[in-house]
Design a protein around this motif. Structure first.
Motif, mmCIF file in Angstrom:
data_model
loop_
_atom_site.group_PDB
_atom_site.id
_atom_site.type_symbol
_atom_site.label_atom_id
_atom_site.label_comp_id
_atom_site.label_asym_id
_atom_site.label_seq_id
_atom_site.Cartn_x
_atom_site.Cartn_y
_atom_site.Cartn_z
ATOM 1 N N TYR A 120 24.988 10.183 30.851
ATOM 2 C CA TYR A 120 25.901 10.354 29.723
ATOM 3 C C TYR A 120 25.779 11.772 29.182
ATOM 4 C CZ TYR A 120 26.319 5.234 29.287
ATOM 5 O OH TYR A 120 26.567 3.898 29.495
ATOM 6 N N GLU A 156 40.247 14.757 32.500
ATOM 7 C CA GLU A 156 41.394 13.840 32.438
ATOM 8 C C GLU A 156 42.127 13.785 33.777
ATOM 9 O OE1 GLU A 156 43.786 15.304 29.209
ATOM 10 O OE2 GLU A 156 42.517 14.357 27.682
ATOM 11 N N PRO A 198 38.389 13.398 37.576
ATOM 12 C CA PRO A 198 37.133 12.798 37.116
ATOM 13 C C PRO A 198 35.995 12.814 38.137
ATOM 14 C CG PRO A 198 38.685 11.085 37.697
ATOM 15 C CD PRO A 198 39.418 12.390 37.830
ATOM 16 N N ILE A 242 31.632 9.719 39.325
ATOM 17 C CA ILE A 242 32.932 9.546 38.683
ATOM 18 C C ILE A 242 32.701 9.554 37.179
ATOM 19 C CG2 ILE A 242 34.975 8.071 38.449
ATOM 20 C CD1 ILE A 242 34.466 8.979 41.338
ATOM 21 N N CYS A 243 33.388 10.437 36.492
ATOM 22 C CA CYS A 243 33.220 10.605 35.054
ATOM 23 C C CYS A 243 34.283 9.802 34.311
ATOM 24 C CB CYS A 243 33.330 12.083 34.723
ATOM 25 S SG CYS A 243 32.781 12.490 33.085
ATOM 26 N N GLN A 244 33.847 9.027 33.320
ATOM 27 C CA GLN A 244 34.750 8.199 32.534
ATOM 28 C C GLN A 244 34.506 8.442 31.049
ATOM 29 O OE1 GLN A 244 32.961 4.648 34.024
ATOM 30 N NE2 GLN A 244 34.635 4.241 35.447
ATOM 31 N N ILE A 245 35.567 8.385 30.280
ATOM 32 C CA ILE A 245 35.436 8.462 28.828
ATOM 33 C C ILE A 245 34.866 7.137 28.338
ATOM 34 C CG2 ILE A 245 36.721 8.520 26.654
ATOM 35 C CD1 ILE A 245 38.702 10.398 28.023
ATOM 36 N N VAL A 246 33.900 7.211 27.441
ATOM 37 C CA VAL A 246 33.370 6.005 26.804
ATOM 38 C C VAL A 246 34.298 5.669 25.639
ATOM 39 C CG1 VAL A 246 31.435 5.023 25.517
ATOM 40 C CG2 VAL A 246 30.995 6.501 27.503
ATOM 41 N N GLU A 247 34.927 4.508 25.715
ATOM 42 C CA GLU A 247 35.903 4.096 24.699
ATOM 43 C C GLU A 247 35.250 3.326 23.550
ATOM 44 O OE1 GLU A 247 38.916 5.131 24.793
ATOM 45 O OE2 GLU A 247 39.257 5.651 26.901
ATOM 46 N N TYR A 294 30.952 10.829 27.484
ATOM 47 C CA TYR A 294 31.332 10.543 28.862
ATOM 48 C C TYR A 294 30.200 9.808 29.573
ATOM 49 C CZ TYR A 294 35.200 13.803 28.337
ATOM 50 O OH TYR A 294 36.345 14.429 27.921
ATOM 51 N N ARG A 295 30.589 8.932 30.491
ATOM 52 C CA ARG A 295 29.650 8.189 31.330
ATOM 53 C C ARG A 295 29.926 8.580 32.780
ATOM 54 N NH1 ARG A 295 32.107 3.764 31.412
ATOM 55 N NH2 ARG A 295 31.490 2.966 29.385
ATOM 56 N N GLN A 331 29.250 7.525 36.554
ATOM 57 C CA GLN A 331 28.774 6.536 37.517
ATOM 58 C C GLN A 331 28.333 7.316 38.751
ATOM 59 O OE1 GLN A 331 31.660 3.611 38.681
ATOM 60 N NE2 GLN A 331 30.351 2.822 40.295
#
Length: 186
Positions: free
Chosen positions: A49, A63, A66, A116-121, A159-160, A162
């Motif tokens: 993170y 965006e 990722p 793979i980067c993801q937004i933490v919602e 951001y998280r 994986q």
């Protein structure tokens, strides 16, 4: 990895992550050029993170692209296995390879990650991450971390990552100046 004799297993790579203060995040920008920045990060449940402002170049890139890679170094040291007398003796005898491998080298522990980067919602997950970052970098301020994290959510994006690939590498010497190869810890 070219130097398979220095490759370490994934659990060693996770230790490098745990022992690194900062890492480098690399991405491909919107024009197809490399873009790389230092980040503070924390590992929770085998996810990496990090946080960011809610706007900026990094946000725009993530965006659209990722898929990222990161590098971490938890240990770097120039070994001191030869005295000046031994160095001069090696030079006189023309043993320059010995100098290269024992004097002009670096011990290190490093890790490379693709992910793979993801937004933490979820706000609660974001707060947990921001508190963990405070615990890692300013533990003496932990009493204030949750309140600060809650307040900063309006301006902060978490951001998280994986992890899809993790490789680790190490160069280390034992007490006798011999390099410890694959699997040898002492």
């Amino acid at each position: 990895m070219r130097r398979k004799d220095r490759e370490m297993d994934p659990s060693f790579g996770l230790q490098v992550l745990d022992n690194s203060d900062y890492g480098t995040l690399a991405m491909v920008d919107l024009e197809g050029k490399p873009y790389c920045i230092p980040i503070s990060f924390v590992v929770i449940d085998e996810f990496i993170y990090f946080h960011s402002a809610r706007a900026g170049k990094k946000v725009q890139i993530l965006e659209q692209h990722p898929v990222i890679c990161m590098s971490f170094v938890s240990y770097v040291q120039v070994p001191r296995h030869m005295t000046r007398e031994k160095i001069e003796e090696a030079i006189s005898a023309g043993r320059f390879g010995e100098l290269a491998s024992k004097v002009f080298t670096t011990e290190f522990a490093s890790c490379y990650v693709e992910g793979i980067c993801q937004i933490v919602e979820d706000d609660e997950e974001s707060i947990r991450v921001l508190v963990a970052l405070c615990k890692k970098h300013v533990p003496e301020m932990l009493d204030y971390a949750e309140a600060g994290a809650r307040h900063s959510l309006k301006a902060t994006q978490v951001y998280r990552v994986q992890i899809t690939e993790l490789t680790a590498k190490r160069k280390a010497f034992d007490a006798y100046g011999q390099e410890m190869k694959w699997g040898r810890m002492e």
